[in-house]
Design an enzyme around this catalytic site. Structure first.
Site, PDB file in Angstrom:
ATOM      1  N   LYS A   1       0.835  -1.204   0.000  1.00  0.00           N
ATOM      2  CA  LYS A   1       0.000   0.000   0.000  1.00  0.00           C
ATOM      3  C   LYS A   1       0.871   1.257   0.000  1.00  0.00           C
ATOM      4  O   LYS A   1       0.698   2.153  -0.818  1.00  0.00           O
ATOM      5  CB  LYS A   1      -0.881  -0.011   1.250  1.00  0.00           C
ATOM      6  CG  LYS A   1      -1.631   1.280   1.500  1.00  0.00           C
ATOM      7  CD  LYS A   1      -2.243   1.272   2.899  1.00  0.00           C
ATOM      8  CE  LYS A   1      -2.926   2.577   3.210  1.00  0.00           C
ATOM      9  NZ  LYS A   1      -4.180   2.767   2.463  1.00  0.00           N
TER      10      LYS A   1
ATOM     11  N   ILE B   1     -29.097  12.815   5.247  1.00  0.00           N
ATOM     12  CA  ILE B   1     -28.990  11.397   5.606  1.00  0.00           C
ATOM     13  C   ILE B   1     -28.288  11.209   6.949  1.00  0.00           C
ATOM     14  O   ILE B   1     -28.321  10.128   7.539  1.00  0.00           O
ATOM     15  CB  ILE B   1     -28.288  10.623   4.472  1.00  0.00           C
ATOM     16  CG1 ILE B   1     -29.024  10.837   3.146  1.00  0.00           C
ATOM     17  CG2 ILE B   1     -28.182   9.136   4.760  1.00  0.00           C
ATOM     18  CD1 ILE B   1     -30.505  10.501   3.173  1.00  0.00           C
ATOM     19  N   GLY B   2     -27.639  12.223   7.437  1.00  0.00           N
ATOM     20  CA  GLY B   2     -27.094  12.094   8.798  1.00  0.00           C
ATOM     21  C   GLY B   2     -25.766  12.782   9.010  1.00  0.00           C
ATOM     22  O   GLY B   2     -25.647  13.687   9.823  1.00  0.00           O
TER      23      GLY B   2
ATOM     24  N   CYS C   1      -7.326  -0.632   2.332  1.00  0.00           N
ATOM     25  CA  CYS C   1      -7.582  -1.731   3.253  1.00  0.00           C
ATOM     26  C   CYS C   1      -8.626  -1.289   4.266  1.00  0.00           C
ATOM     27  O   CYS C   1      -8.740  -0.107   4.560  1.00  0.00           O
ATOM     28  CB  CYS C   1      -6.314  -2.092   4.010  1.00  0.00           C
ATOM     29  SG  CYS C   1      -4.998  -2.632   2.932  1.00  0.00           S
TER      30      CYS C   1
ATOM     31  N   ASP D   1     -30.123   3.181   9.981  1.00  0.00           N
ATOM     32  CA  ASP D   1     -29.493   2.973   8.667  1.00  0.00           C
ATOM     33  C   ASP D   1     -29.258   1.498   8.378  1.00  0.00           C
ATOM     34  O   ASP D   1     -28.717   0.775   9.212  1.00  0.00           O
ATOM     35  CB  ASP D   1     -28.126   3.671   8.641  1.00  0.00           C
ATOM     36  CG  ASP D   1     -28.262   5.183   8.591  1.00  0.00           C
ATOM     37  OD1 ASP D   1     -29.203   5.672   7.939  1.00  0.00           O
ATOM     38  OD2 ASP D   1     -27.418   5.867   9.195  1.00  0.00           O
TER      39      ASP D   1
ATOM     40  N   HIS E   1     -21.258  11.747  -4.163  1.00  0.00           N
ATOM     41  CA  HIS E   1     -19.944  11.129  -4.343  1.00  0.00           C
ATOM     42  C   HIS E   1     -18.967  12.040  -5.072  1.00  0.00           C
ATOM     43  O   HIS E   1     -17.793  11.738  -5.174  1.00  0.00           O
ATOM     44  CB  HIS E   1     -20.073   9.798  -5.092  1.00  0.00           C
ATOM     45  CG  HIS E   1     -20.930   8.824  -4.342  1.00  0.00           C
ATOM     46  ND1 HIS E   1     -22.273   8.681  -4.609  1.00  0.00           N
ATOM     47  CD2 HIS E   1     -20.652   7.988  -3.321  1.00  0.00           C
ATOM     48  CE1 HIS E   1     -22.774   7.780  -3.781  1.00  0.00           C
ATOM     49  NE2 HIS E   1     -21.827   7.349  -2.994  1.00  0.00           N
TER      50      HIS E   1
END
Ligand code: GLN
Ligand code: ZN
Length: 762
Positions: free
Chosen positions: A19, A434-435, A519, A602, A697
């Site tokens: 990574k 949504i929160g 990860c 949720d 997004h």
């Protein structure tokens, strides 16, 4: 001889070396040669781990710089047109991640795991050409390192099934173009050595396959298995049973079949047929997907059952899948409770288990040396302690689950919604979110400092309260109608609750590859779940005290908590989720008693938990719906229950969604217009729906006009009385500079639509 087999090994490195090497290269802080150096050290180290543990069948080509499916696409020359002027690592990483000129290839979940593969793009006009360099080189490297590996590749049927066509049509129409490349690949592999084993992964065989696909199995493997007499082919499936494909494969000249007996018990039904054939059975009996120490005695019994049918000579003992799906090694779990740690087994520990069990099974317990004997008794002890530890077994929880009498809340939806509308007085097209709101660097910093002990609990709480103050003030100012507190205190929607529940554990270094260099560290459920004290009430009531408007409480549902954790294997998943549901149910009750009138539970991962086989869907839905309902069963009729789901494809599961009986569901629809909402209208869905009106997004700020348009398109499908207006999902990954104008535009858009369509709207 050790008759054991490991399907594949994690590659990211025990300290996530790959990574860091990749990310440094991508950030242009180092050269590609550095990545190659790290990769080659990791491969050697991973081979050595397996060899030293006493594993006979060790893989090459299970390593990848990004993803095995992407590697297979490159091997077959399936390079989308937009990348064709690139080559080498530039090409490879552009396919995975995109570049300035070309968008990345799509990525999606690998079966029911949290690993994501790159979706190959195929088209009829392309021609496919072999590039076997990676496979050949890796084999040679391993051999130089003193290990004769089996070569792992993804099988042609799985490859085609998981690819997509960029032109119109079915990927299987390209079978005749792709298969010859596989044949050529095997011919090249045949040149490598006197004898050579090739592991062909066909996990698609565990799905319910159409006859058309099943009919390809025999011709494919008749052909591939006869390419060269020095190649032994093992066809491997995992994560479920593959009974239908097994029947067919037994009539082809392949050498071995790999079956998962942990996640596909039904594979036992194939034993008689396998026994009647000359095939080798690679028996997946050590769980490659979970982190619990193997129960060696139980595994030996399973092996005994298997070898009552299949000749012991023809059995190899194996992991149930690649070990890619579990963390690397326990050694770095320095902070974990010792008793709990003693129940766990990560990839490296699983190697020892596989080696030890195969030695006991094939050579007898008398053959164990002192070290192995100690390992065996430690294993027996650990399993004993798991069966009786009070950390795991909580009488109170068990008594409570066995005496549940009320699984659902009171009142039918029609009755509830009438009461709620009167009492709560919200309008048509009510705006909410949504929160979560942006997780700012300051919020993250405060959380880190609290963990490190540099910030007192009080100072931390004060900082979070300041955030909530600002968040509430912004929503008021902007004109949002149903408010949220913004979730600044939550690092993650599962971890936050897990940390407060009894029976939940967290690792320090339990990283599992999710995609590319990414990860995740899933928490694990080791024991009976209970809630020592309220988890969210202080935050939510604090936020409510700052506004006259309705503050929506925010919880994560039982099914999502279950699906995003490693789950104990000594209990049915449904029983585990039932325990979680009771904990959430208590929280719902505490919230409503503290004056909270709307509570969102949720279920972001509800769909993700669906089984791979249709025959098992009903059982999943039964407990998933039951436990969602149980989790809100304490809600009074006037308490409005919301839920949120992070997707939009509800066509197959709409009846189940309906059965969950939430008063309001918010879903992700911005990118699909109103298309995916239509199913709600088609089935006459009664409850209220908040289809996302913009995509969260991307950093892009949606204009008022485009949100107005989106709202009108929603109104074509559902009446205004049934619609809520909200973004697609939580806003925590966005910046305030993006969130503020976006929500302001959303509120303005609703104003305009109301003014147009609602008489006297104010
Ligand atoms: N309430 C959560 C949030 O807004 C929901 C996130 C999710 O469903 N993934 O962040
Ligand atoms: Zn979401």
């Amino acid at each position: 001889m050790s008759k054991n087999y490991v399907i594949g090994f994690p590659r990211i490195g025990e300290k996530r070396e790959l990574k860091f090497a990749l990310e440094s290269y991508w950030a242009k802080k180092s050269d590609f040669s550095e990545v190659q150096k790290v990769a080659s050290e990791l491969k050697k180290r991973h081979w050595s781990y397996q060899k030293d543990a006493g594993i006979e069948y060790i893989s090459s080509n299970d390593f990848s710089l990004y993803d095995n499916m992407l590697d297979m696409a490159v091997t077959l020359g399936a390079i989308p047109k937009r990348f064709q002027d690139l080559n080498g690592e530039e090409l490879y990483f552009a396919m995975a991640r995109g570049n300035q000129n070309a968008v990345a290839m799509e990525m999606t979940k690998w079966f029911n795991t949290n690993y994501h593969y790159i979706v190959p793009e195929l088209s009829f006009e392309e021609s496919y050409k072999l590039n076997a360099a990676k496979i050949i080189n890796e084999y040679k490297k391993a051999k130089q390192h003193g290990i004769k590996t089996k070569i792992n590749i993804i099988g042609p049927i799985t490859f085609l099934a998981l690819s997509k066509r960029v032109d119109r049509g079915d990927t299987f129409e390209l079978y005749a173009k792709i298969l010859p490349v596989y044949e050529e690949l095997l011919r090249e592999i045949a040149e490598l050595d006197d004898t050579i084993t090739v592991q062909i992964d066909e996990p698609i065989f565990v799905k319910d396959l159409e006859p058309k696909v099943l009919s390809l199995i025999k011709p494919t493997y008749d052909k591939l298995a006869l390419i060269s007499s020095n190649i032994k082919i093992a066809v491997i499936s995992y994560f479920e049973h593959s009974i239908e494909a097994t029947k067919i494969l037994l009539n082809t000249p392949v050498w071995a079949l790999g079956l998962d007996f942990i996640h596909g018990e039904e594979n036992l039904e194939s034993l008689a047929d396998i026994a009647a054939s000359d095939k080798v059975l690679i028996a997946g009996v050590v769980d490659g997907r979970n982190i619990w120490k193997n129960d060696i005695n139980a595994t030996l019994s399973l092996l005994n059952i298997i070898t009552q049918s299949v000749n012991k000579e023809n059995v190899l003992l194996s992991s149930s899948s690649s070990l890619l799906h579990v963390p690397f090694v326990l050694q770095y779990e320095e902070k974990m409770n010792k008793e709990i740690k003693n129940w766990l087994s990560y990839a490296v520990e699983k190697l020892d288990e596989i080696a030890l069990i195969s030695k006991i099974f094939f050579e007898g317990e008398a053959s164990l040396d002192a070290k192995e004997k100690a390992l065996l008794s430690a294993n027996i002890e650990a399993n004993k302690s798991r069966k009786s530890s009070t950390l795991i077994h909580d009488k109170k929880v068990q008594e409570r689950t066995s005496s549940i009498i009320k699984y659902a809340r009171e009142g039918a939806y029609e009755e509830r919604i009438k009461i709620q509308k009167e009492l709560l007085g919200y309008k048509e097209l009510t705006t909410t979110t949504i929160g979560s709101f942006p997780q700012t660097p300051e919020v993250r910093h405060a959380r880190r400092e609290l963990k490190n002990g540099n910030l007192t609990q009080d100072a931390y709480t004060q900082e979070m309260k300041n955030y909530i103050d600002n968040c509430v003030a912004f929503q008021e100012e902007c004109g949002i109608e149903v408010l949220v507190h913004g979730e600044p205190e939550r690092n993650d929607m599962v971890e936050y609750f897990g940390e407060q529940l009894q029976g939940y554990g967290f690792s320090q270094n339990g990283w599992v590859q999710s995609y590319g260099s990414r990860c995740v560290k899933p928490p694990f459920i080791y024991g009976d779940i209970s809630r020592p004290k309220p988890m969210t009430v202080d935050w939510i009531t604090y936020a409510q005290s700052k506004t006259e408007k309705i503050m929506k409480g925010m919880l994560t549902g039982p099914v999502t908590i279950l699906n995003w954790s490693f789950v104990r294997d000594d209990m049915d998943r449904g029983d585990v989720s039932e325990q979680i549901a009771l904990a959430i149910c208590d929280e719902v009750n505490d919230l409503q008693n503290a004056g909270i009138k709307m509570i969102q539970v949720d279920e972001a991962a509800f769909k993700e938990g669906y089984p791979l086989r249709k025959a098992k869907v009903q059982a999943y839905e039964d407990f998933a719906v039951r436990d969602f309902k149980l989790s809100v069963s304490s809600a009074r009729k006037e308490t409005q229950i919301h839920t949120h789901m992070c997707y939009s494809e509800f066509n197959d599961i709409i009846a189940t969604i309906e059965a969950m009986d939430a008063d309001v569901i918010s879903i992700e629809t911005a990118r699909s217009g109103n298309e995916l909402l239509k199913i709600f209208a088609q089935v006459g869905y009664k409850q209220e729906v908040g289809p996302g009106v913009y995509d969260i997004h991307s950093p892009r700020i949606p204009s008022v006009e485009e949100i107005v348009k989106q709202i009108y398109s929603l109104l074509e499908v559902l009446p205004k009385e049934q619609l809520w207006i909200n973004p697609d999902c939580g806003l925590k990954t966005r910046k305030w500079e993006e969130v503020k104008p976006s929500l302001t535009n959303m509120v303005e858009a609703v104003k305009r639509v109301r003014a147009d369509i609602i008489p006297n709207a104010g």
